[in-house]
Design an enzyme around this catalytic site. Structure first.
Site, PDB file in Angstrom:
ATOM      1  N   ASN A 232      -9.611   1.944   8.139  1.00 33.66           N
ATOM      2  CA  ASN A 232     -10.935   2.041   8.757  1.00 33.66           C
ATOM      3  C   ASN A 232     -10.923   1.916  10.274  1.00 33.66           C
ATOM      4  OD1 ASN A 232     -10.312  -0.654   8.806  1.00 33.66           O
ATOM      5  ND2 ASN A 232     -12.303  -1.375   8.095  1.00 33.66           N
TER       6      ASN A 232
ATOM      7  N   ASN B 199     -13.246   6.617   5.255  1.00 35.28           N
ATOM      8  CA  ASN B 199     -13.308   5.651   6.349  1.00 35.28           C
ATOM      9  C   ASN B 199     -12.360   5.960   7.502  1.00 35.28           C
ATOM     10  OD1 ASN B 199     -15.366   4.069   5.271  1.00 35.28           O
ATOM     11  ND2 ASN B 199     -13.939   2.827   4.074  1.00 35.28           N
TER      12      ASN B 199
ATOM     13  N   PHE C  35      -4.744  -0.125   9.780  1.00 35.54           N
ATOM     14  CA  PHE C  35      -5.500  -0.051   8.536  1.00 35.54           C
ATOM     15  C   PHE C  35      -6.481   1.116   8.642  1.00 35.54           C
ATOM     16  CE2 PHE C  35      -3.782  -4.298   8.036  1.00 35.54           C
ATOM     17  CZ  PHE C  35      -3.361  -4.244   6.715  1.00 35.54           C
TER      18      PHE C  35
ATOM     19  N   HIS D 246      -4.155   6.332  -1.366  1.00 31.04           N
ATOM     20  CA  HIS D 246      -4.750   6.361  -0.027  1.00 31.04           C
ATOM     21  C   HIS D 246      -3.706   6.628   1.052  1.00 31.04           C
ATOM     22  CE1 HIS D 246      -8.691   6.131   1.501  1.00 31.04           C
ATOM     23  NE2 HIS D 246      -8.767   4.865   1.851  1.00 31.04           N
TER      24      HIS D 246
ATOM     25  N   TYR E 276       0.813  -1.224   0.000  1.00 34.04           N
ATOM     26  CA  TYR E 276       0.000   0.000   0.000  1.00 34.04           C
ATOM     27  C   TYR E 276       0.844   1.271   0.000  1.00 34.04           C
ATOM     28  CZ  TYR E 276      -3.770  -3.159   1.407  1.00 34.04           C
ATOM     29  OH  TYR E 276      -4.690  -4.182   1.457  1.00 34.04           O
TER      30      TYR E 276
END
Length: 210
Positions: free
Chosen positions: A68, A114, A66, A20, A15
């Site tokens: 969320n 989120n 993460f 993001h 990631y």
């Protein structure tokens, strides 16, 4: 006065370069500027660093929960050190801002993000500062998840990096609580135009060399 700078993203090498994770990129850059090392802090579920500016402790945080569950990390650190929501700046990717631009905002809704949604829940309020780093929009709502979890094109990444470099100049003002000054720095998307060459009186319009 900002006492806690939070960058949002997802942990893991897969990631690292995705849109993001723009918030992580910003915190990484600030840590380099301030010569700080982000280290794992299990109590706060993230990578963190602390420094002292003008006699005031200032924290940098990258939640490793993460996206969320970002609020779990932010809430844990803020509660332990009694940092009020209005003393927190959350840096995150923003679909509704184009790459190369950034917006400073206080309060408001999570707008479907989120990470912000969970921070709202953990802090019990939306009254904290956000630095919205533009990543652009894919143009179709159904493509949003795929968009944010992919790497930006080279020119988009360069534009985002330019915005990061520019907005880092606002960090001292943010720490000092000079939010109007910080806003001016952050919202100035282009450097000022250079002044025209000086002309000597009566030289017929040829630029002066001295």
């Amino acid at each position: 006065m900002i006492k806690l700078f939070v960058g949002l993203g997802n942990p893991g090498p897969e990631y690292e370069a995705t849109r993001h994770n723009a918030g992580f990129w910003w915190i990484d850059a600030l840590a380099r500027d301030w010569k700080l090392n982000l280290v794992p802090e299990r109590s706060y579920h993230g990578l963190a660093a602390r420094t002292n500016i003008g006699g005031q402790s200032v924290w940098l945080l990258e939640p490793q929960t993460f996206m969320n569950l970002s609020g779990k990390s932010v809430g844990a650190l803020a509660r332990f050190f009694k940092i009020a929501p209005e003393e927190i700046l959350v840096v995150h990717d923003e679909l509704d801002v184009v790459p190369g631009q950034a917006k400073l905002k206080f309060g408001g809704s999570h707008a479907g993000h989120n990470g912000l949604r969970d921070i709202h829940a953990q802090l019990g309020t939306g009254d904290y500062w956000r630095l919205r780093l533009g990543i652009g929009h894919p143009g179709v709502k159904s493509e949003v998840i795929n968009w944010v979890l992919k790497k930006p094109l080279k020119e988009q990444r360069e534009a985002i990096e330019d915005a990061i470099v520019r907005t880092l100049h606002a960090a001292p003002a943010l720490v000092a609580g000079e939010m109007e000054k910080a806003t001016l720095i952050i919202h100035t998307s282009k450097p000022p135009r250079p002044k025209p060459p000086r002309r000597e009186p009566g030289d017929g319009g040829t630029p002066a060399t001295a």
